[in-house]
Design a protein around this motif. Structure first.
Motif, mmCIF file in Angstrom:
data_model
loop_
_atom_site.group_PDB
_atom_site.id
_atom_site.type_symbol
_atom_site.label_atom_id
_atom_site.label_comp_id
_atom_site.label_asym_id
_atom_site.label_seq_id
_atom_site.Cartn_x
_atom_site.Cartn_y
_atom_site.Cartn_z
ATOM 1 N N GLY A 184 0.875 -1.257 -0.206
ATOM 2 C CA GLY A 184 -0.192 -0.255 0.214
ATOM 3 C C GLY A 184 0.557 0.786 -0.218
ATOM 4 N N LEU A 185 0.713 2.205 -0.744
ATOM 5 C CA LEU A 185 1.207 3.378 -1.288
ATOM 6 C C LEU A 185 0.517 4.790 -0.639
ATOM 7 N N VAL A 186 0.715 4.672 0.466
ATOM 8 C CA VAL A 186 -0.388 6.467 1.135
ATOM 9 C C VAL A 186 0.473 7.894 1.394
ATOM 10 N N GLY A 187 -0.780 8.614 1.434
ATOM 11 C CA GLY A 187 -0.143 9.877 1.696
ATOM 12 C C GLY A 187 -1.481 11.310 1.094
ATOM 13 N N GLU A 188 -0.802 12.464 1.509
ATOM 14 C CA GLU A 188 -1.877 13.011 1.081
ATOM 15 C C GLU A 188 -1.684 13.417 -0.482
ATOM 16 N N SER A 189 -2.533 13.767 -0.738
ATOM 17 C CA SER A 189 -3.023 14.105 -2.436
ATOM 18 C C SER A 189 -1.334 15.590 -2.738
ATOM 19 N N ALA A 244 -5.997 -1.478 4.647
ATOM 20 C CA ALA A 244 -6.048 -2.341 6.134
ATOM 21 C C ALA A 244 -5.943 -3.856 5.620
ATOM 22 N N GLU A 245 -7.406 -4.195 4.773
ATOM 23 C CA GLU A 245 -7.784 -5.302 4.142
ATOM 24 C C GLU A 245 -6.604 -6.149 2.709
ATOM 25 N N MET A 246 -6.407 -5.331 2.135
ATOM 26 C CA MET A 246 -5.470 -5.809 0.843
ATOM 27 C C MET A 246 -3.806 -5.491 0.620
ATOM 28 N N ALA A 247 -3.208 -4.507 1.833
ATOM 29 C CA ALA A 247 -2.043 -4.952 1.829
ATOM 30 C C ALA A 247 -1.240 -5.538 2.635
ATOM 31 N N ASP A 248 0.696 -6.641 2.841
ATOM 32 C CA ASP A 248 0.602 -7.046 3.338
ATOM 33 C C ASP A 248 1.723 -6.056 3.842
ATOM 34 N N HIS A 249 2.571 -4.873 3.167
ATOM 35 C CA HIS A 249 2.534 -3.886 3.950
ATOM 36 C C HIS A 249 2.357 -2.670 3.155
ATOM 37 N N ILE A 250 2.691 -1.412 4.080
ATOM 38 C CA ILE A 250 2.702 -0.201 3.966
ATOM 39 C C ILE A 250 3.790 0.422 3.561
ATOM 40 N N ALA A 251 4.029 1.730 2.541
ATOM 41 C CA ALA A 251 4.646 2.578 2.789
ATOM 42 C C ALA A 251 4.108 4.006 2.907
ATOM 43 N N VAL A 252 4.733 5.472 3.070
ATOM 44 C CA VAL A 252 3.680 5.967 3.602
ATOM 45 C C VAL A 252 4.621 7.596 3.535
ATOM 46 N N THR A 294 0.878 -12.550 -8.626
ATOM 47 C CA THR A 294 0.511 -11.005 -8.554
ATOM 48 C C THR A 294 1.316 -10.093 -7.935
ATOM 49 N N ALA A 295 2.019 -9.613 -8.014
ATOM 50 C CA ALA A 295 2.615 -8.461 -6.947
ATOM 51 C C ALA A 295 1.267 -6.974 -7.419
ATOM 52 N N ILE A 296 1.531 -6.780 -6.190
ATOM 53 C CA ILE A 296 -0.025 -5.261 -6.630
ATOM 54 C C ILE A 296 1.260 -4.181 -5.715
ATOM 55 N N ILE A 297 1.055 -2.704 -6.497
ATOM 56 C CA ILE A 297 1.114 -1.871 -5.681
ATOM 57 C C ILE A 297 -0.070 -0.683 -5.642
ATOM 58 N N LEU A 298 -0.665 -0.931 -4.288
ATOM 59 C CA LEU A 298 -1.856 -0.347 -4.157
ATOM 60 C C LEU A 298 -1.983 1.126 -3.881
ATOM 61 N N ILE A 299 -2.544 2.028 -4.378
ATOM 62 C CA ILE A 299 -2.492 4.016 -4.446
ATOM 63 C C ILE A 299 -3.786 4.161 -4.393
ATOM 64 N N THR A 300 -3.789 4.248 -2.837
ATOM 65 C CA THR A 300 -5.369 4.651 -2.507
ATOM 66 C C THR A 300 -5.171 5.931 -1.101
ATOM 67 N N HIS A 301 -6.767 6.518 -0.868
ATOM 68 C CA HIS A 301 -6.408 7.000 0.628
ATOM 69 C C HIS A 301 -7.371 6.474 1.479
ATOM 70 N N ASP A 302 -7.797 5.419 0.730
ATOM 71 C CA ASP A 302 -9.137 4.392 1.769
ATOM 72 C C ASP A 302 -7.708 4.112 2.593
ATOM 73 N N LEU A 303 -8.055 3.941 4.128
ATOM 74 C CA LEU A 303 -7.173 3.236 4.858
ATOM 75 C C LEU A 303 -8.074 1.865 4.972
ATOM 76 N N GLY A 304 -9.313 1.853 4.657
ATOM 77 C CA GLY A 304 -9.806 0.122 5.131
ATOM 78 C C GLY A 304 -9.749 -0.146 4.244
ATOM 79 N N LYS A 349 5.117 5.336 13.971
ATOM 80 C CA LYS A 349 6.327 5.561 14.575
ATOM 81 C C LYS A 349 6.533 6.695 14.339
ATOM 82 N N HIS A 350 5.920 7.480 13.032
ATOM 83 C CA HIS A 350 6.213 9.030 12.299
ATOM 84 C C HIS A 350 5.133 9.685 12.547
ATOM 85 N N PRO A 351 5.494 10.919 13.048
ATOM 86 C CA PRO A 351 4.448 12.361 13.414
ATOM 87 C C PRO A 351 3.384 11.778 12.205
ATOM 88 N N TYR A 352 3.649 12.352 11.400
ATOM 89 C CA TYR A 352 3.121 12.009 10.274
ATOM 90 C C TYR A 352 2.060 10.604 9.973
#
Length: 432
Positions: free
Chosen positions: A93-98, A274-282, A261-271, A302-305
Motif C-alpha cells: 500500500g502506498l499512501v499519503g496526501e494528494s 488494511a484489508e488488502m496490503a501486506d506492508h505499507i509505505a507512507v 501477481t504483486a500489487i502496488i495499491l495507491i489509495t486514500h481509503d485506509l480501510g 512511528k512517524h508523527p505524520y
C-alpha cells in the motif's frame, strides 16, 4: 468481510468506503550492501540494508528513484530519492496526501513521465532488468503484459475515437497473439468479470457513452487482461459503488493468489489498505517517511505524520466536536525547507529537525522511519553521539506520547532540546 487480520480489527475505525539518459543513472551499490540514504552533512548516517540482488522472490526493486518536473517557476521535486522492494505475490500500500508523489512514482515505474518531467536518476529493477535502460520498443513489450496499471482518471486514459472492446482486444492481440475473434471472446469475458452488464453489447460502446464508473471497470479489465506479474492500481475503486468495489478487490485477490501477481495499491481509503496490503509505505513531500508491515503500522505508527493520518480518520461511534487535523500545509516542492520536510507541521519538532534532514532509519527488521526521534535507537545506525544531539529521544519500541494535533509541552520528548512547538491554527483542516 475482510480477510486480513488488520482489516477485521479496524473496520469500525476505517470503514471501507522521457527518462534520463542511462549515463545519468548512478548506481549506489557497494559490495554486498546497499546504502539507502545519508542526508548531506548529517551527524548520523542512514542505515545500511543487505542487498537483495540475488533474492529470487524480489520482483521489483526501486533504488533512489528521483523524478523532477522542470517548470518555468522552478524545479518540482515530485519524487526525491525513494527506494523499496516488492516480492512476488505481495501487496504494498502506498499512501499519503494528494501531491506527495504517489502517482508520479507509479508513472515513473511505467516510464510514462512526459515533459516537462524527467527521471533524473535511480534504478527500477524488474525481472533482472533495469527498466530505465530499456529502449522504448523493449519497454512497450513490458507495459500491458508483465506490468499493468489501473489509472486514476479512466475517462482521460481511454481513447475517445475507439470502441472500448477494441481497446481491450488490442492488448490481447499485441501481447498474446490472439486472433480477432479470440480477443473479442476474451474481452466479453473480462467485461463480465468486472461487473459490466450486457458485456457483449457494451464492448461496442465508445467511452463517452459510458459512465465514469463503467469506464473505470473497462480500465480494470484492460489491466487484468494478460494476468500481469505486477499490477499498479492507482485509486482502483474511485467512482465505484461498494458492491462493485468489493468485486474488484476480490478479482485483485484472486490474481494475487492464483498467479502470484504483486500489487502496488495507491489509495486514500485506509480501510482498503488494511484489508488488502501486506506492508505499507507512507509518502510525504516526495519521500517515503515510514514503511512497515500493515499490522505494525496501524497498531503503532512511528512517524508523527503517520500518526496524524490515522488520527484524522473519524471513528465510527465516537462523537467529537472537532476532528483531529494536522496543522499547517504541505511544503512547496519547488522550494523545500532545509531539514525535515515535516518539521513545520510536527508537534515534536527539535532544533536538528530544522537543520538536518533525517535518513531512513531501520527500527527493526521490517520497519523504517525517517525521523530524528528514533536516531539513537535505530538498528544498524552509527549513533555514538546521538544522545548529545537529541536528548530524550524515544526508543525504537516506543512512540511519541502525544498525537500530532496535541501541542502541549509537558513531558514532551523534545523539551530538553529547547524545541518550540507550532501553535494550532483555527483554520486547520484534515489532510486528504
Amino acid at each position: 468481510m475482510p480477510n486480513h487480520p488488520a482489516g477485521t480489527a479496524l473496520l469500525t475505525r476505517f470503514p471501507p468506503a522521457p527518462p534520463a539518459h542511462p549515463a545519468l543513472l548512478e548506481r549506489s551499490l557497494t559490495l554486498d550492501t546497499q546504502t539507502i540514504e545519508r542526508p548531506t552533512g548529517a551527524s548520523i548516517e542512514g542505515y545500511v540494508r543487505p542487498s537483495n540482488n540475488d533474492d529470487p522472490d524480489i520482483l521489483l526493486r526501486v533504488e533512489d528513484l528521483t523524478t523532477y518536473f522542470y517548470t518555468e517557476d522552478g524545479v518540482v521535486k515530485a519524487v526525491d530519492g525513494i527506494s523499496f522492494n516488492l516480492r512476488r505475490g505481495e501487496t504494498m500500500g502506498l499512501v499519503g496526501e494528494s501531491g506527495c508523489g504517489k502517482s508520479v512514482t507509479s508513472l515513473s515505474i511505467m516510464r510514462l513521465i512526459s515533459q516537462p518531467g524527467r527521471i533524473v536518476k535511480g534504478h527500477i529493477w524488474f525481472g533482472g532488468k533495469d527498466l530505465l535502460t530499456l529502449s522504448e520498443p523493449e519497454m512497450c513489450k513490458v507495459r500491458g503484459d508483465q506490468i499493468s496499471m489501473i489509472f486514476q482518471q479512466p475517462t482521460s486514459c481511454l481513447n475517445p475515437v475507439f470502441r472500448v472492446g477494441d481497446q481491450i482486444s488490442e492488448v490481447l492481440m499485441l501481447h498474446r497473439n490472439l486472433s480477432q475473434s479470440q480477443a473479442r471472446a476474451r474481452t466479453i469475458e473480462l467485461l463480465s468479470m468486472v461487473g459490466i452488464p450486457s458485456a457483449k453489447t457494451r464492448m461496442d460502446a465508445y467511452p463517452h457513452e459510458m459512465s465514469g464508473g463503467m469506464c473505470q471497470r473497462v480500465m480494470i479489465a484492460m489491466a487484468l487482461a494478460n494476468e500481469p506479474d505486477l499490477l499498479i492500481a492507482d485509486e482502483p475503486t474511485t467512482a465505484l459503488d461498494v458492491t462493485i468495489q468489493a468485486q474488484i478487490l476480490e478479482l485483485m485477490k484472486d490474481l494475487k493468489q492464483n498467479f502470484k501477481t504483486a500489487i502496488i495499491l495507491i489509495t486514500h481509503d485506509l480501510g482498503i489498505v488494511a484489508e488488502m496490503a501486506d506492508h505499507i509505505a507512507v509518502m510525504y513531500a516526495g519521500k517515503i517517511i515510514e514503511e512497515a508491515e500493515v499490522n505494525q503500522l496501524f497498531e503503532a505508527p512511528k512517524h508523527p505524520y503517520t500518526q496524524g493520518l490515522l488520527d484524522s480518520v473519524p471513528v465510527l461511534g465516537q462523537v467529537k466536536n472537532r476532528l483531529a487535523a494536522i496543522p499547517g500545509s504541505v511544503p512547496n516542492l519547488r522550494n523545500l525547507p532545509p531539514g525535515c520536510r515535516f518539521a513545520a507541521r510536527c508537534s515534536f519538532v527539535m532544533d536538528i529537525c530544522r537543520k538536518e534532514e533525517p535518513g531512513l532509519l531501520l527500527l527493526d527488521q521490517n520497519r523504517t522511519a525517517r525521523c530524528w526521534l528514533y536516531a539513537d535507537s535505530a538498528q544498524g545506525t552509527e549513533a555514538e553521539d546521538a544522545s548529545t544531539i537529541i536528548p530524550g529521544v524515544v526508543t525504537a519500541e516506543g512512540t511519541p506520547p502525544h498525537p500530532v494535533g496535541a501541542h502541549t509541552a509537558q513531558d514532551h520528548p523534545a523539551e530538553a532540546a529547547g524545541a518550540s512547538l507550532p501553535a494550532p491554527s483555527a483554520t486547520d483542516t484534515p489532510a486528504e
